[in-house]
Motif scaffolding. Structure first.
Motif, PDB file in Angstrom:
ATOM      1  N   GLY B 211       0.524  -1.601  -0.239  1.00  0.00           N
ATOM      2  CA  GLY B 211       0.011   0.054   0.207  1.00  0.00           C
ATOM      3  C   GLY B 211       1.034   1.318  -0.254  1.00  0.00           C
ATOM      4  N   TYR B 212       1.116   1.311   0.696  1.00  0.00           N
ATOM      5  CA  TYR B 212       2.923   2.525   0.409  1.00  0.00           C
ATOM      6  C   TYR B 212       4.405   2.069   0.886  1.00  0.00           C
ATOM      7  CZ  TYR B 212       4.391   7.183   1.928  1.00  0.00           C
ATOM      8  OH  TYR B 212       5.183   8.347   2.273  1.00  0.00           O
ATOM      9  N   ARG B 213       4.407   3.150   0.365  1.00  0.00           N
ATOM     10  CA  ARG B 213       6.655   2.757  -0.029  1.00  0.00           C
ATOM     11  C   ARG B 213       7.390   4.433   0.455  1.00  0.00           C
ATOM     12  NH1 ARG B 213       8.399   0.762  -4.578  1.00  0.00           N
ATOM     13  NH2 ARG B 213       8.667  -0.977  -3.801  1.00  0.00           N
ATOM     14  N   PHE B 214       7.627   4.021   1.233  1.00  0.00           N
ATOM     15  CA  PHE B 214       8.705   5.299   2.024  1.00  0.00           C
ATOM     16  C   PHE B 214       9.972   5.638   0.715  1.00  0.00           C
ATOM     17  CE2 PHE B 214       7.040   6.546   6.026  1.00  0.00           C
ATOM     18  CZ  PHE B 214       6.628   5.897   6.870  1.00  0.00           C
ATOM     19  N   GLY B 215      10.652   6.780   0.865  1.00  0.00           N
ATOM     20  CA  GLY B 215      11.817   6.343  -0.026  1.00  0.00           C
ATOM     21  C   GLY B 215      13.305   6.090   0.116  1.00  0.00           C
ATOM     22  N   PHE B 216      13.233   4.735   1.242  1.00  0.00           N
ATOM     23  CA  PHE B 216      14.594   4.093   1.214  1.00  0.00           C
ATOM     24  C   PHE B 216      14.062   3.173   1.419  1.00  0.00           C
ATOM     25  CE2 PHE B 216      12.138   5.777   5.385  1.00  0.00           C
ATOM     26  CZ  PHE B 216      12.415   4.728   6.283  1.00  0.00           C
ATOM     27  N   PHE B 217      14.162   2.098   0.262  1.00  0.00           N
ATOM     28  CA  PHE B 217      13.934   0.598  -0.556  1.00  0.00           C
ATOM     29  C   PHE B 217      14.734   0.154  -0.396  1.00  0.00           C
ATOM     30  CE2 PHE B 217      13.451   1.011  -4.785  1.00  0.00           C
ATOM     31  CZ  PHE B 217      12.841   2.728  -4.602  1.00  0.00           C
ATOM     32  N   PHE B 265       3.327   1.241  10.152  1.00  0.00           N
ATOM     33  CA  PHE B 265       3.423   1.440   8.797  1.00  0.00           C
ATOM     34  C   PHE B 265       4.134  -0.306   8.590  1.00  0.00           C
ATOM     35  CE2 PHE B 265       2.375   5.017   5.809  1.00  0.00           C
ATOM     36  CZ  PHE B 265       1.066   5.616   6.690  1.00  0.00           C
ATOM     37  N   THR B 266       5.741  -0.418   9.289  1.00  0.00           N
ATOM     38  CA  THR B 266       5.968  -1.503   8.855  1.00  0.00           C
ATOM     39  C   THR B 266       5.726  -3.104   9.256  1.00  0.00           C
ATOM     40  OG1 THR B 266       7.852   0.061   8.543  1.00  0.00           O
ATOM     41  CG2 THR B 266       8.441  -2.392   8.253  1.00  0.00           C
ATOM     42  N   TRP B 267       5.501  -2.941  10.423  1.00  0.00           N
ATOM     43  CA  TRP B 267       5.397  -3.762  11.528  1.00  0.00           C
ATOM     44  C   TRP B 267       3.715  -4.113  12.172  1.00  0.00           C
ATOM     45  CZ3 TRP B 267       8.911  -6.852  10.816  1.00  0.00           C
ATOM     46  CH2 TRP B 267       9.857  -6.922  10.788  1.00  0.00           C
ATOM     47  N   SER B 268       3.167  -3.512  12.686  1.00  0.00           N
ATOM     48  CA  SER B 268       1.585  -2.504  13.171  1.00  0.00           C
ATOM     49  C   SER B 268       0.825  -3.488  12.018  1.00  0.00           C
ATOM     50  CB  SER B 268       1.230  -2.038  13.717  1.00  0.00           C
ATOM     51  OG  SER B 268       2.465  -1.465  14.741  1.00  0.00           O
ATOM     52  N   ASP B 269       0.127  -1.997  10.780  1.00  0.00           N
ATOM     53  CA  ASP B 269      -0.749  -2.523   9.892  1.00  0.00           C
ATOM     54  C   ASP B 269       0.597  -2.638   9.338  1.00  0.00           C
ATOM     55  OD1 ASP B 269      -0.189   1.182  10.769  1.00  0.00           O
ATOM     56  OD2 ASP B 269      -1.812   0.095  11.107  1.00  0.00           O
ATOM     57  N   LYS B 270       1.269  -3.120   8.699  1.00  0.00           N
ATOM     58  CA  LYS B 270       1.719  -4.070   7.806  1.00  0.00           C
ATOM     59  C   LYS B 270       2.052  -3.394   5.944  1.00  0.00           C
ATOM     60  CE  LYS B 270       2.037  -8.639   9.883  1.00  0.00           C
ATOM     61  NZ  LYS B 270       2.741  -8.252  11.548  1.00  0.00           N
ATOM     62  N   VAL B 271       2.023  -2.620   6.205  1.00  0.00           N
ATOM     63  CA  VAL B 271       1.353  -1.918   5.073  1.00  0.00           C
ATOM     64  C   VAL B 271       3.274  -0.768   3.845  1.00  0.00           C
ATOM     65  CG1 VAL B 271      -0.777  -1.500   5.387  1.00  0.00           C
ATOM     66  CG2 VAL B 271       0.944   0.653   5.504  1.00  0.00           C
ATOM     67  N   TYR B 272       4.123  -1.680   4.525  1.00  0.00           N
ATOM     68  CA  TYR B 272       5.154  -0.981   4.321  1.00  0.00           C
ATOM     69  C   TYR B 272       6.071  -1.945   4.016  1.00  0.00           C
ATOM     70  CZ  TYR B 272      10.238   1.291   3.899  1.00  0.00           C
ATOM     71  OH  TYR B 272      11.511   1.205   3.204  1.00  0.00           O
ATOM     72  N   ASP B 273       7.067  -2.850   3.389  1.00  0.00           N
ATOM     73  CA  ASP B 273       7.756  -3.208   3.091  1.00  0.00           C
ATOM     74  C   ASP B 273       9.705  -3.546   2.812  1.00  0.00           C
ATOM     75  OD1 ASP B 273      10.043  -6.118   3.297  1.00  0.00           O
ATOM     76  OD2 ASP B 273       7.871  -7.113   2.967  1.00  0.00           O
ATOM     77  N   TYR B 434      14.081  -3.340   9.424  1.00  0.00           N
ATOM     78  CA  TYR B 434      14.310  -3.717   9.446  1.00  0.00           C
ATOM     79  C   TYR B 434      14.404  -5.050  10.348  1.00  0.00           C
ATOM     80  CZ  TYR B 434      16.205  -2.686   4.929  1.00  0.00           C
ATOM     81  OH  TYR B 434      16.320  -1.951   3.585  1.00  0.00           O
ATOM     82  N   ASP B 435      15.275  -3.991  11.899  1.00  0.00           N
ATOM     83  CA  ASP B 435      14.540  -4.965  13.232  1.00  0.00           C
ATOM     84  C   ASP B 435      13.575  -5.359  13.780  1.00  0.00           C
ATOM     85  OD1 ASP B 435      18.662  -5.604  14.075  1.00  0.00           O
ATOM     86  OD2 ASP B 435      17.437  -7.446  13.242  1.00  0.00           O
ATOM     87  N   GLN B 436      12.747  -4.153  13.625  1.00  0.00           N
ATOM     88  CA  GLN B 436      11.866  -4.600  14.441  1.00  0.00           C
ATOM     89  C   GLN B 436      11.675  -3.409  16.038  1.00  0.00           C
ATOM     90  OE1 GLN B 436       9.633  -8.196  14.592  1.00  0.00           O
ATOM     91  NE2 GLN B 436       7.333  -6.734  15.371  1.00  0.00           N
ATOM     92  N   THR B 437      13.047  -3.181  15.957  1.00  0.00           N
ATOM     93  CA  THR B 437      13.282  -2.384  17.264  1.00  0.00           C
ATOM     94  C   THR B 437      11.988  -1.968  17.849  1.00  0.00           C
ATOM     95  OG1 THR B 437      15.285  -2.096  16.424  1.00  0.00           O
ATOM     96  CG2 THR B 437      15.288  -0.992  18.468  1.00  0.00           C
ATOM     97  N   GLN B 438      12.054  -1.394  19.486  1.00  0.00           N
ATOM     98  CA  GLN B 438      11.285  -0.417  19.306  1.00  0.00           C
ATOM     99  C   GLN B 438      11.785   1.605  18.950  1.00  0.00           C
ATOM    100  OE1 GLN B 438       7.584  -1.028  20.524  1.00  0.00           O
ATOM    101  NE2 GLN B 438       8.020  -2.561  19.756  1.00  0.00           N
ATOM    102  N   PRO B 439      10.799   2.333  19.100  1.00  0.00           N
ATOM    103  CA  PRO B 439      10.504   3.421  19.296  1.00  0.00           C
ATOM    104  C   PRO B 439      11.175   3.797  20.387  1.00  0.00           C
ATOM    105  CG  PRO B 439       8.752   2.705  18.237  1.00  0.00           C
ATOM    106  CD  PRO B 439       9.177   1.896  18.883  1.00  0.00           C
ATOM    107  N   ALA B 440      11.472   3.678  21.409  1.00  0.00           N
ATOM    108  CA  ALA B 440      12.046   4.431  22.367  1.00  0.00           C
ATOM    109  C   ALA B 440      13.356   3.466  22.454  1.00  0.00           C
ATOM    110  CB  ALA B 440      11.101   3.710  23.701  1.00  0.00           C
ATOM    111  N   ASP B 441      13.625   2.389  21.771  1.00  0.00           N
ATOM    112  CA  ASP B 441      15.160   1.736  22.053  1.00  0.00           C
ATOM    113  C   ASP B 441      15.423   2.675  21.136  1.00  0.00           C
ATOM    114  OD1 ASP B 441      13.520  -1.371  22.851  1.00  0.00           O
ATOM    115  OD2 ASP B 441      14.599   0.087  23.590  1.00  0.00           O
ATOM    116  N   THR B 442      15.508   3.088  19.249  1.00  0.00           N
ATOM    117  CA  THR B 442      16.329   3.029  18.870  1.00  0.00           C
ATOM    118  C   THR B 442      16.342   4.826  18.660  1.00  0.00           C
ATOM    119  OG1 THR B 442      16.843   3.080  16.465  1.00  0.00           O
ATOM    120  CG2 THR B 442      14.460   3.754  17.223  1.00  0.00           C
ATOM    121  N   ALA B 443      15.716   5.172  19.533  1.00  0.00           N
ATOM    122  CA  ALA B 443      15.874   6.984  19.545  1.00  0.00           C
ATOM    123  C   ALA B 443      16.730   6.641  21.301  1.00  0.00           C
ATOM    124  CB  ALA B 443      14.369   7.675  20.526  1.00  0.00           C
ATOM    125  N   ARG B 444      17.004   6.272  21.806  1.00  0.00           N
ATOM    126  CA  ARG B 444      17.612   6.085  23.263  1.00  0.00           C
ATOM    127  C   ARG B 444      18.998   5.414  22.060  1.00  0.00           C
ATOM    128  NH1 ARG B 444      18.636   1.920  25.801  1.00  0.00           N
ATOM    129  NH2 ARG B 444      16.742   1.109  25.027  1.00  0.00           N
TER     130      ARG B 444
END
Lengths: 281, 457, 296
Positions: B211-217, B265-273, B434-444
């Protein structure tokens, strides 16, 4: 352990590994002959449903690299490889002769030190090498690809190993006749170095043809690109064009020369390998 | 090793050896000779973008060479995604006094390049203007600021753009999704919900359309696009940059919300791969991707091979359509620049070439051609008023959406993409998609990296 | 030989090896010296350099990116080397049998990846590892292991180093197999015959007699293999580009990025020096092993 079991295990192991070794090439060739939509089908179809041998011509001649095509890259690679090989043959045999037939202090240490540089990773010295080439204004020239590889510890060592076997009497006879040292080398020694020349030649040729990191760092104009560099402009992560069939056709063309040269001169290449592992055959 | 003194025989051996040496030397010499330059050569570098490459090699260079006999123009296109970057080659070549005579580069380089005096100021007279001020005034106010220093212009637009949402109407119809408004932006949540209906798998469970593509495929991982997609989100959530007062501030809510959107978008809605590889300009028209953000050049790049595509254009999605403060978009420019370290004759030729392809004072034919053929816009006042542009507006009503973006959104340049901060951001985003890291963790983790980077500068 | 003779030999010996001396100075000594000096500055391309002493080294020691690079390097190299040594030895043993049929064909099949280049084969392996649509995915599907065909080999932090290692193993094992084979062949026939006569089985001959004689080769293979693999740039570049995140951002990629992308010449040179010193240590050990095996 029953002999027959052992034999079966042996053949299974060898066949299995050989399959693993050759499978990528088989798939590459098969993909190179397919239409784009047939390349990544699941299940895999090894025989192309529709044959497209024109992929090779297209991959070779289509000017998809800013006006350049793969043929141009192959020509560059060939030029560099031949020049490097020629220079290497001349220089390595001269140096190898010096190591093989002359005695001087620290000779073996020097040889050993030069040989150890072969074992050092090239990627650890590309930074200063690049800076040097850049200051010599040789960046983006094919010469920069030839000169650093025209003489390597490996080729010296190989030449030396072969030269050692030449009988000293021959050289002494030349001296007695009053010939100069260089004359002795050119007239008496070099003609007998056939095996050395071919072995150093084939190893240098393949090494130069397959170079990637150095050309990547040094070249910027696509008209100077060598084949591996040109190939790297295709593939995942490097472009937004996805022509798998052309990538595979290009890859097939790229491995053709090394494969052919290797098959032709396998014996000599293996001889070089054995010499390098430091064993008397 | 056995003694093999007679393997090749002395005469045969010498002959072969001699032939090899002679051949090598001859070829090497011939190769060197063949690389000798003709009368005058103009060397141009551009980033890899086939429509731009074709524009130069098929139209502008032949025209220029005809008008200037004895001049040979050479264009080299260099890939700009991946570990090896166009940017790196440029900087490396220019800092050693070499490099091209003329090149195009992204807005993010101008400050550093101007600091290092790599760029020659554009000569207004060659472009038909009375002065640099006169030249600057020919453009929409504020747009040329990125190229300006001490009153001179050190670059001029190859492209000036912002993002709009392109979508495939046929895919929408097939999935029963109503077309998007061309005037009012929708929320990201709505985009995700629509994208769910537009993401399909085949009987074996393999993805056939997303359904959706970010620009870094998968096969086009450009730092510019990572940053553009992220910065727009971050700004919409309320933070203008990765740093606040010069200090890294990525564990804040706006930044983690931006990561969360990408995560969802990637892991919950699964509309971006991110691993779904394909051809950027072919996927949308050929029904593999339903929606993506791009600039105006997307259409001329997509149409030639897919003339029957039915597409729509909507404004850039926002966090909250009811709240105007979330209406943020990004702008970027690619500019042409001239090498200050080349001889005067070469610089002059480069300036003339530039004037030929971009147009002199009052000329709009070139700008109209660039827009029609490549989709590049030059924010020249005369261009927007020209009949050529007005005709394009009539032919392509979707252009209004894109035009309106400049008034509807707050538009800014991205501050970090190709530098180390940008790379750290890319890693942070990769961890999420790619790795399904949680937002808070990747931000840290990003915070720690930025603290290191900005502390040791 | 008298002293005159030695002086004569020395003069001409040095003359003949002078090209090598020149090369060595130009392409090893001088660059390393340059790298050493550069590593003591804060030079960024485009700015003037300043002397900063050992600051770069201190920063490297505390830089998590450098740690990631070392970890990635050691992981990939360790994985690859274990497989290479094991497989190479196994192949050599399997091939070392005069009664083996098709032995030259097997040898060819095993060795062919070695003579090809990393980029062309890298293109193929990219497509082999492609999730869901790639060759490996197709093979797994065919074997009924469809669940595994969605594995993101090059896009997952856990699997990416393994994928790179597999590519490296595929490409390089043949070379070391031939090295081992040459070694096995060099075990004198008389010794093997004597062992057979004494009643030793082929397995015993292998373990008790040949293997100890192969120790120098094994050391050579392990050490030169280590240095060879850890210095590889191409397989990582082709398969993952260093990603995802830092999973495969090994030392060569780290060096390359810091110099060519971030233009941090001083910092990258320091990392290069560390890399070089580490490899030098290993290379000297390997070369000494070689020295044991060759003599005039």
């Amino acid at each position: 352990m029953p002999r027959r079991m052992l034999r079966l295990v042996r053949y299974l192991f060898l066949s299995g590994y050989s399959a693993f070794s050759l499978l990528p090439f088989a798939w590459m060739l098969s993909a190179a002959l397919k239409r784009p939509q047939d390349v990544l089908t699941v299940p895999i179809r090894w025989i192309p449903p529709v044959w497209r041998p024109q992929n090779f011509l297209q991959a070779l001649l289509e000017p998809r690299f800013a006006g350049e095509n793969l043929a141009r890259f192959m020509a560059n690679s060939l030029l560099v490889a031949v020049a490097t090989t020629g220079a290497s043959i001349v220089l390595s045999t001269i140096v190898g002769y010096g190591f093989a037939k002359f005695r001087f202090r620290h000779r073996d240490t020097l040889l050993w030190v030069m040989l150890s540089t072969t074992l050092l990773p090239f990627s650890s010295v590309i930074i200063p090498l690049f800076l040097i080439i850049r200051d010599l204004r040789l960046v983006d020239s094919l010469w920069a690809l030839v000169v650093p590889f025209a003489l390597t510890g490996q080729s010296i060592f190989l030449a030396r190993q072969f030269t050692v076997t030449i009988p000293n009497e021959l050289i002494d006879a030349g001296r007695v006749d009053g010939a100069g040292e260089m004359q002795i080398f050119i007239r008496l020694v070099f003609p007998l170095l056939g095996p050395a020349i071919v072995t150093v030649g084939i190893m240098t040729l393949l090494m130069s043809w397959n170079l990637f990191l150095w050309p990547l760092v040094v070249l910027s104009s696509q008209e100077n690109f060598t084949l591996p560099l040109g190939l790297s402009l295709m593939g995942l992560g490097s472009t937004f064009l996805v022509d798998y069939h052309l990538w595979m056709a290009a890859a097939t063309l790229a491995v053709l020369l090394p494969l052919m040269m290797f098959l032709l001169l396998e014996r000599q290449y293996m001889r070089g390998l054995e010499a390098l592992s430091g064993l008397k055959g | 090793m056995e003694v093999e003194t007679r393997t090749l025989g002395s005469a045969w051996g010498s002959a072969v050896a001699a032939a090899l040496v002679i051949a090598a030397l001859t070829i090497a010499l011939a190769g060197g000779w063949a690389q000798a330059a003709p009368a005058q050569t103009l060397e141009i570098w551009v980033h890899e973008f086939p429509p731009l490459q074709d524009a130069l090699s098929k139209k502008w260079i032949p025209e220029f060479q005809t008008a200037h006999p004895g001049v040979r123009v050479k264009v080299t296109a260099i890939p700009f995604a991946g570990v090896v970057a166009y940017d790196a080659k440029l900087l490396s070549a220019l800092s050693s006094g070499a490099g091209p005579d003329l090149w195009d580069m992204g807005d993010w380089h101008y400050k550093v390049f101007m600091d290092n005096k790599f760029l020659a100021p554009l000569d207004p007279t060659i472009f038909g203007y009375a002065s640099a001020r006169d030249m600057i005034d020919a453009y929409v106010p504020g747009t040329t600021s990125i190229f300006e220093r001490d009153g001179n212009l050190y670059g001029l637009f190859s492209e000036y753009n912002t993002l709009a949402l392109f979508y495939n109407l046929d895919m929408f119809n097939a999935a029963g999704v109503a077309p998007l408004s061309a005037d009012t932006p929708v929320s990201w949540r709505m985009i995700a919900d629509m994208a769910k209906k537009l993401t399909k798998h085949d009987s074996a469970g393999k993805l056939t359309q997303i359904g959706y593509r970010f620009g870094f495929f998968a096969n086009f991982r450009s730092p510019q696009w990572y940053a553009q997609d992220f910065y727009a989100l971050m700004r919409q959530y309320g933070q203008p940059d990765l740093t606040v007062d010069g200090k890294p501030a990525v564990t804040t809510k706006p930044v983690t919300d931006a990561f969360k959107l990408m995560y969802d978008f990637t892991w919950s809605d699964k509309v971006y791969d991110p691993s779904f590889p394909a051809n950027w300009f072919a996927d949308l028209p050929q029904g593999r991707v339903a929606m993506l953000l791009a600039g105006t050049w997307f259409v001329p790049a997509m149409i030639p091979h897919n003339p029957n595509v039915h597409f729509g254009v909507a404004p850039h999605p926002v966090v909250d359509p009811g709240n105007r403060s979330t209406y943020h978009n990004v702008e970027w420019s690619w500019g042409w620049s001239i090498n200050a370290n080349k001889p005067q004759a070469a610089q002059r030729l480069a300036q003339q070439f530039l004037a030929a392809i971009l147009g002199k004072k009052g000329e709009t034919d070139q700008a109209v051609w660039w827009f029609k053929t490549v989709g590049y816009t030059h924010p020249k006042k005369a261009f927007y008023q020209s009949t050529g542009y007005q005709q394009e507006l009539v032919k392509n009503p979707w252009l209004r959406t894109w035009e309106n973006a400049f008034t509807t959104y707050k538009i800014d340049y991205v501050t970090h993409n190709f530098d180390e901060v940008g790379q750290a951001l890319i890693r942070a985003i990769d961890r999420v998609v790619y790795d399904q890291t949680q937002p808070a963790d990747t931000a840290r983790l990003l915070q720690a990296e930025l603290q290191r980077l900005l502390g040791t500068k | 030989m008298g002293r005159v003779r030695l002086a004569y030999q020395t003069k001409f010996g040095l003359l003949f090896i002078s090209p090598a001396a020149l090369y060595f100075a130009a392409f090893w000594i001088f660059p390393v010296a340059l790298a050493a000096v550069t590593s003591l500055t804060d030079w960024r391309i485009g700015s003037p350099p300043h002397f900063v002493g050992l600051l770069n080294y201190v920063n490297l020691a505390t830089d998590p990116q450098f740690h990631h690079a070392m970890l990635a390097s050691l992981t990939i190299t360790g994985l690859a080397l274990v497989c290479i040594v094991g497989l190479a030895l196994g192949l050599a043993v399997a091939l070392h049998d005069p009664s083996l049929r098709l032995s030259s064909l097997f040898k060819l099949a095993v060795f062919i990846p070695v003579v090809t280049d990393w980029v062309a084969t890298g293109l193929v392996w990219q497509l082999i590892f492609l999730p869901n649509q790639g060759v490996l995915a197709g093979l797994l599907d065919g074997l009924g292991l469809a669940r595994w065909s969605a594995l993101r080999w090059t896009a997952s932090r856990q699997l990416a180093p393994l994928a790179v290692a597999i590519f490296i193993v595929w490409k390089m094992t043949g070379f070391y197999a031939m090295v081992y084979l040459a070694g096995l062949k060099s075990v004198p026939r008389e010794v093997q015959e004597a062992a057979r006569v004494d009643g030793a089985s082929p397995a015993q001959t292998l373990w008790r007699i040949s293997m100890p004689l192969l120790r120098p080769i094994t050391v050579f293979v392990v050490v030169s293999g280590f240095v060879g693999v850890i210095g590889l740039f191409e397989p990582i570049f082709m398969l993952t580009g260093g990603g995802p995140a830092d999973a495969t951002r090994a030392l060569p990629i780290f060096l390359y990025e810091n110099f060519f992308q971030f233009q941090r010449a001083g910092y990258a040179s320091a990392a290069g020096m560390l890399f070089l010193l580490m490899s030098l240590g290993f290379a000297l050990v390997a070369a000494r092993q070689l020295q044991y095996s060759f003599y005039d």
